[in-house]
Design a protein around this motif. Sequence first.
Motif, PDB file in Angstrom:
ATOM      1  N   TYR A 498       3.763  -4.005  52.273  1.00 37.71           N
ATOM      2  CA  TYR A 498       2.473  -4.648  52.033  1.00 37.71           C
ATOM      3  C   TYR A 498       1.551  -3.611  51.397  1.00 37.71           C
ATOM      4  CZ  TYR A 498       4.260  -8.080  55.359  1.00 37.71           C
ATOM      5  OH  TYR A 498       5.019  -9.016  56.009  1.00 37.71           O
ATOM      6  N   LEU A 499       0.863  -4.024  50.348  1.00 38.98           N
ATOM      7  CA  LEU A 499       0.030  -3.080  49.603  1.00 38.98           C
ATOM      8  C   LEU A 499      -1.443  -3.431  49.704  1.00 38.98           C
ATOM      9  CD1 LEU A 499       2.145  -2.633  46.339  1.00 38.98           C
ATOM     10  CD2 LEU A 499       2.165  -1.238  48.413  1.00 38.98           C
ATOM     11  N   LEU A 500      -2.230  -2.429  50.051  1.00 43.29           N
ATOM     12  CA  LEU A 500      -3.688  -2.535  50.050  1.00 43.29           C
ATOM     13  C   LEU A 500      -4.144  -2.361  48.605  1.00 43.29           C
ATOM     14  CD1 LEU A 500      -6.312  -2.562  51.809  1.00 43.29           C
ATOM     15  CD2 LEU A 500      -6.130  -0.074  51.862  1.00 43.29           C
ATOM     16  N   VAL A 581     -10.926  -7.722  50.896  1.00 43.54           N
ATOM     17  CA  VAL A 581      -9.937  -6.651  50.755  1.00 43.54           C
ATOM     18  C   VAL A 581      -8.584  -7.291  50.459  1.00 43.54           C
ATOM     19  CG1 VAL A 581      -8.838  -4.662  51.829  1.00 43.54           C
ATOM     20  CG2 VAL A 581     -11.208  -5.240  52.414  1.00 43.54           C
ATOM     21  N   PRO A 582      -8.154  -7.335  49.220  1.00 40.81           N
ATOM     22  CA  PRO A 582      -6.870  -7.953  48.893  1.00 40.81           C
ATOM     23  C   PRO A 582      -5.681  -7.149  49.422  1.00 40.81           C
ATOM     24  CG  PRO A 582      -8.283  -7.792  46.955  1.00 40.81           C
ATOM     25  CD  PRO A 582      -8.900  -6.944  48.019  1.00 40.81           C
ATOM     26  N   ILE A 583      -4.720  -7.844  50.005  1.00 42.69           N
ATOM     27  CA  ILE A 583      -3.439  -7.275  50.412  1.00 42.69           C
ATOM     28  C   ILE A 583      -2.366  -8.086  49.696  1.00 42.69           C
ATOM     29  CG2 ILE A 583      -1.863  -6.824  52.324  1.00 42.69           C
ATOM     30  CD1 ILE A 583      -4.326  -6.632  54.144  1.00 42.69           C
ATOM     31  N   ILE A 594      -1.688 -12.105  49.677  1.00 43.03           N
ATOM     32  CA  ILE A 594      -1.452 -12.815  50.929  1.00 43.03           C
ATOM     33  C   ILE A 594      -2.683 -12.797  51.818  1.00 43.03           C
ATOM     34  CG2 ILE A 594       1.008 -12.303  50.879  1.00 43.03           C
ATOM     35  CD1 ILE A 594       0.461 -10.139  52.986  1.00 43.03           C
ATOM     36  N   ASN A 595      -3.713 -12.033  51.390  1.00 44.60           N
ATOM     37  CA  ASN A 595      -4.934 -11.939  52.204  1.00 44.60           C
ATOM     38  C   ASN A 595      -6.148 -11.760  51.314  1.00 44.60           C
ATOM     39  OD1 ASN A 595      -6.359 -11.603  54.744  1.00 44.60           O
ATOM     40  ND2 ASN A 595      -6.619  -9.481  54.095  1.00 44.60           N
TER      41      ASN A 595
END
Length: 595
Positions: A498-500, A581-583, A594-595
């Motif tokens: 998962y990438l911040l 904050v996109p993830i 996904i976020n």
Amino acid sequence: MNISRCRFIIGLITLLFANQVLAQVSTDAQRRYRSAVESVKIGDYVRAKTDLNAIIQRGGVLAPYAHYYYALACLRERKLDQARLMLKQLQNRFPDWPKKDEAHYLLGVVNMENGQYEDALTALQQIGDPGLRPAINSLEETFVGRITNLNQLKQLNREFPQNRSVGLALINLIQRTSSDKDDLELSDRLTNRFGVPVTASARSNTPPVQPATTPAASPATRPNNRSGRAKGYYNVAIMFPFRISEFDSGKRLRSNQYVYDLYDGIRMAKDKLQEEGITVNLFAYDVDNDAAKTQELLNGSAFSQTDLIIGPLYVEPNKIATAYANQNNILLLNPIATSNELILNQPMAFLAQPSLTRQAQQMAAHAMRLGPNRRVAIYFGASRKDSLLAVAYQAELKRLNAQVVDFQRLKATAQATADAMRLTPAARPATASAAQSATTVSPITLGHVFLASISDDDGPRLLDALARRRVSGPLMATASAFDYYRNSTSTFTRRDLYLLYPDYIDNQREFVLSFEEQYLAKRNTIPSVFTAQGYDMMLFFGRQLAKNGVPFRSRATLRSDTDDYLLSGFDYTQSNENQIVPIVKYDSGRFTKIN
């Protein structure tokens, strides 16, 4: 007057020409010309002029373009007489050149910079392209507005009686400096003809760098006429380190390219806002890391009608501008900073980006939802930003009652990183030496691993180290720790990753594709992420100024409610920092949010 501080910001005018013109020259000539233009862009003027002079001497279809860029290089070097001579030669040799209006405009700039106002206005009068009119108006208003000699302005008015910029400047100077009856009558006649001068002077997509030369009341005593209601236009001060005076062939000049990209995006958003009926006037100020000059600029009378400040980017100038913004109810936007200290107890200051603390909170909350295992290892890269984010993540995990079993900086190689990992299986005590740990055959299961790094070598390095130590568990990492073009697909699929990704742009969205095509057509290059950031933040805050007044009346509506932003939008309903904050996760050949 210090011209280096007041210099008009001139972007490279992209001189596109038809494919049939290119077809008339050899590949070598095309390559040399493009190399010369690139040298102008990066500030290598000696090399640029050498290549351009060879093209000029050879003649042919590229010669007038070479004249133009040669003059532009001279202007950037402050060799104004050389620039003027080259433009005159261009006009004499190629009177029917299709881009002659750009040459007239550049000659106008050169003459304005040289204080030759009559010659400048004469050159600008010859321009027939209506698309250049906003730039012409801004250029004239900027330089003519600096004239403090009343007789000189009167003479210009006699020579150019139809020029509105000259007329408004003369009205303004008479009203500020003269009590003579004849002057006041002249002012009245000009006012009947041209209207009343506005406080701000520039109204174009390429605004001037404004000087701070007019004494004014201090910020604490300046009258505050802001009522919180919407108005017909909004003045935006862009306080960036443009460093115009450093455009010198002996220096490396484009370390601040991101500044120009941000500014370019802001200008694109201004056009979009205008289509929506929202008028934004942009004023660019060359603000570097100089607190005294920043204070002088803010004390200038032109700043009193500012509605939004973007920048400054350096700490001390930012402190001064933030204090000014709070005292005068002016919004201040930090475009790229991620420190929430900039908005702590600062009601008028906002972060366009989520802070590192907010990023850590959002990523940790997502990680804790992945499973019951609360054992976590945290690794970080060599930069200060990496360690700050790692510390913020560690603090958030402790708040969530997770167990941090390892916390350290990455080593130079994957094997060295694996050897240094202080990890053991959950059932074994953590007493093994580093060498023993490196050779253990027992698998190690963690709730997740977190990596904070701005180096795209660190992501694959940590994945390799985790594989060597047989560590299982999801990897939560900053997107900047990977290179999506160099790394293979297996890099993103061999582990739950998962990438911040605060700068995530979905390149398959129709709006993003349309923007890129539009930008490419206008600028002849692909927009950078900084261009997208500048566009989004100006679009959002411009809309909020029109909807919410100055200052904002309601926090409940401070979120983006349309999908025409290039990145992931904005949310200030809870705080003065962006809460979004996109993830992202790699899925079916692409990264999806996904976020």
